[in-house]
Design a protein around this motif. Sequence first.
Motif, PDB file in Angstrom:
ATOM      1  N   THR A 297       0.808  -1.224   0.000  1.00 17.01           N
ATOM      2  CA  THR A 297       0.000   0.000   0.000  1.00 17.01           C
ATOM      3  C   THR A 297       0.838   1.270   0.000  1.00 17.01           C
ATOM      4  O   THR A 297       0.282   2.367  -0.053  1.00 17.01           O
ATOM      5  N   ASP A 298       2.161   1.130   0.088  1.00 25.44           N
ATOM      6  CA  ASP A 298       3.066   2.280   0.169  1.00 25.44           C
ATOM      7  C   ASP A 298       2.744   3.152   1.383  1.00 25.44           C
ATOM      8  O   ASP A 298       2.903   4.370   1.362  1.00 25.44           O
ATOM      9  N   THR A 299       2.318   2.482   2.478  1.00 29.06           N
ATOM     10  CA  THR A 299       1.922   3.183   3.706  1.00 29.06           C
ATOM     11  C   THR A 299       3.054   3.150   4.721  1.00 29.06           C
ATOM     12  O   THR A 299       3.617   2.082   4.983  1.00 29.06           O
ATOM     13  N   PRO A 300       3.412   4.286   5.320  1.00 26.94           N
ATOM     14  CA  PRO A 300       4.443   4.257   6.370  1.00 26.94           C
ATOM     15  C   PRO A 300       3.919   3.645   7.662  1.00 26.94           C
ATOM     16  O   PRO A 300       2.777   3.895   8.054  1.00 26.94           O
ATOM     17  N   VAL A 301       4.735   2.859   8.310  1.00 22.91           N
ATOM     18  CA  VAL A 301       4.419   2.288   9.626  1.00 22.91           C
ATOM     19  C   VAL A 301       5.683   2.373  10.479  1.00 22.91           C
ATOM     20  O   VAL A 301       6.785   2.531   9.957  1.00 22.91           O
ATOM     21  N   HIS A 302       5.498   2.263  11.781  1.00 21.79           N
ATOM     22  CA  HIS A 302       6.660   2.272  12.658  1.00 21.79           C
ATOM     23  C   HIS A 302       6.438   1.318  13.822  1.00 21.79           C
ATOM     24  O   HIS A 302       5.317   0.901  14.118  1.00 21.79           O
ATOM     25  N   VAL A 303       7.526   0.994  14.480  1.00 21.25           N
ATOM     26  CA  VAL A 303       7.486   0.183  15.694  1.00 21.25           C
ATOM     27  C   VAL A 303       8.459   0.814  16.672  1.00 21.25           C
ATOM     28  O   VAL A 303       9.554   1.232  16.289  1.00 21.25           O
ATOM     29  N   ASP A 304       8.039   0.962  17.924  1.00 18.00           N
ATOM     30  CA  ASP A 304       8.956   1.590  18.872  1.00 18.00           C
ATOM     31  C   ASP A 304       8.841   0.972  20.259  1.00 18.00           C
ATOM     32  O   ASP A 304       7.909   0.229  20.575  1.00 18.00           O
ATOM     33  N   GLY A 305       9.840   1.311  21.066  1.00 22.96           N
ATOM     34  CA  GLY A 305       9.905   0.797  22.432  1.00 22.96           C
ATOM     35  C   GLY A 305      11.033   1.482  23.182  1.00 22.96           C
ATOM     36  O   GLY A 305      11.547   2.517  22.764  1.00 22.96           O
ATOM     37  N   HIS A 306      11.434   0.887  24.289  1.00 27.20           N
ATOM     38  CA  HIS A 306      12.516   1.469  25.069  1.00 27.20           C
ATOM     39  C   HIS A 306      13.288   0.381  25.801  1.00 27.20           C
ATOM     40  O   HIS A 306      12.811  -0.753  25.925  1.00 27.20           O
ATOM     41  N   VAL A 307      14.466   0.754  26.251  1.00 27.03           N
ATOM     42  CA  VAL A 307      15.322  -0.147  27.022  1.00 27.03           C
ATOM     43  C   VAL A 307      15.557   0.484  28.389  1.00 27.03           C
ATOM     44  O   VAL A 307      15.985   1.640  28.473  1.00 27.03           O
ATOM     45  N   GLU A 308      15.266  -0.245  29.448  1.00 26.61           N
ATOM     46  CA  GLU A 308      15.591   0.192  30.802  1.00 26.61           C
ATOM     47  C   GLU A 308      16.913  -0.458  31.217  1.00 26.61           C
ATOM     48  O   GLU A 308      17.047  -1.680  31.152  1.00 26.61           O
ATOM     49  N   VAL A 309      17.860   0.368  31.603  1.00 25.36           N
ATOM     50  CA  VAL A 309      19.156  -0.133  32.082  1.00 25.36           C
ATOM     51  C   VAL A 309      19.117  -0.050  33.604  1.00 25.36           C
ATOM     52  O   VAL A 309      19.193   1.028  34.184  1.00 25.36           O
ATOM     53  N   ARG A 310      18.986  -1.197  34.237  1.00 19.70           N
ATOM     54  CA  ARG A 310      18.699  -1.189  35.673  1.00 19.70           C
ATOM     55  C   ARG A 310      19.427  -2.322  36.372  1.00 19.70           C
ATOM     56  O   ARG A 310      19.848  -3.301  35.751  1.00 19.70           O
ATOM     57  N   TRP A 311      19.579  -2.163  37.697  1.00 21.42           N
ATOM     58  CA  TRP A 311      20.121  -3.271  38.478  1.00 21.42           C
ATOM     59  C   TRP A 311      19.168  -4.460  38.432  1.00 21.42           C
ATOM     60  O   TRP A 311      17.937  -4.284  38.428  1.00 21.42           O
ATOM     61  N   SER A 312      19.724  -5.647  38.406  1.00 22.12           N
ATOM     62  CA  SER A 312      18.895  -6.842  38.252  1.00 22.12           C
ATOM     63  C   SER A 312      18.121  -7.218  39.506  1.00 22.12           C
ATOM     64  O   SER A 312      17.075  -7.866  39.416  1.00 22.12           O
ATOM     65  N   HIS A 313      18.591  -6.805  40.691  1.00 18.38           N
ATOM     66  CA  HIS A 313      17.921  -7.207  41.929  1.00 18.38           C
ATOM     67  C   HIS A 313      17.717  -6.031  42.885  1.00 18.38           C
ATOM     68  O   HIS A 313      17.782  -6.200  44.095  1.00 18.38           O
TER      69      HIS A 313
END
Length: 340
Positions: A297-313
């Motif tokens: 369809t020549d339609t623009p699409v996107h996908v997004d998110g984020h990364v949390e950099v954190r202590w594991s415990h």
Amino acid sequence: MASLRTEITEIVTGLGMLGLSSVDEALATRPDAVVGVEDRHYDKLIAARADGKYELQFEEAWANGVAFADAEDGLRGRQPKRVEWKGPHQAPSYEQTPADLRIDHVYLVSCKYGSSLLHNVAPGHLFERLLAVRRTGAGDWYAEVALAEYQALYQAARQYLANHEEGFDDLPPSVTDLDADQHKRLKQPFARRWPESLTEAAHWFSVAVSQASAERWLKALGHRATRREEALWRLLRLQPAPYFVLGTDHRRRPVRYRVDTPWDFRQRFAFKSFDVWPEARVQPVVRWRGDLIVKATDTPVHVDGHVEVRWSHGRFQGSPEAKVYLKTPHLDTPGYTELS
């Protein structure tokens, strides 16, 4: 070790594919077609079913198994002869397909209930190796990329503890000299939120880690479009063979889709860009976004998110980890195809 909730959602999803009339019949029958589930697992599930605490999880998982059995892209009404539960096994090598169930040696199924988490990995594995090669022995990412700000935060924490707590007189001057027991003890005083006297140091620590992590990710990505496209495939967990995800979203709505291969992806989408940038919050964050064109369809699409950099415990406790989250709804994500 898998939690009871995890065992319920994964095992009952598999049981729902076998054409039995109900959850209770499946648990009572203990079908021979199910591999990897022992009597002790069935005993736990029967007790949990009687308790009633996880009634919703039983019903959601059962409905997803039934839906996969009926789906045109799934079993198409054919009763499987073998449903293998992988359980809390130790993979003999680095596995990138997050499968919890294997049906008739062919269909791989990942069970994902109430989670938008894509990866939980060492920061270097994501920001430097682009999820391509996993290594053991991850170091302290914070000390590596933002040592000055990390030390300033630790120094503010030491000062706070000296004024408000007892039992922390043995803490070393340098954050890199903390031993495992000292890391563990530091977690509790800061478990809920940073005290007022630490908020400025915590802010600049978050800024520094976010910026340094994004810079290393951008350096690893380089400028070639093909390299960035491949990084997006790995981020979305596209693999050489398709697999299926059955579960619910954070609003408890059913989520059932096929994860396509990179080959499928390129048939449907033209890659435009993949970008990352820092966004400091209470904890360090790196945002990411992929922009594409739907070829049909020549339609623009996107996908997004984020990364949390954190202590594991918890704060000051455990190695830093990179938790990759998907913001785009699963069924709107390029490469994820809803089951018919």
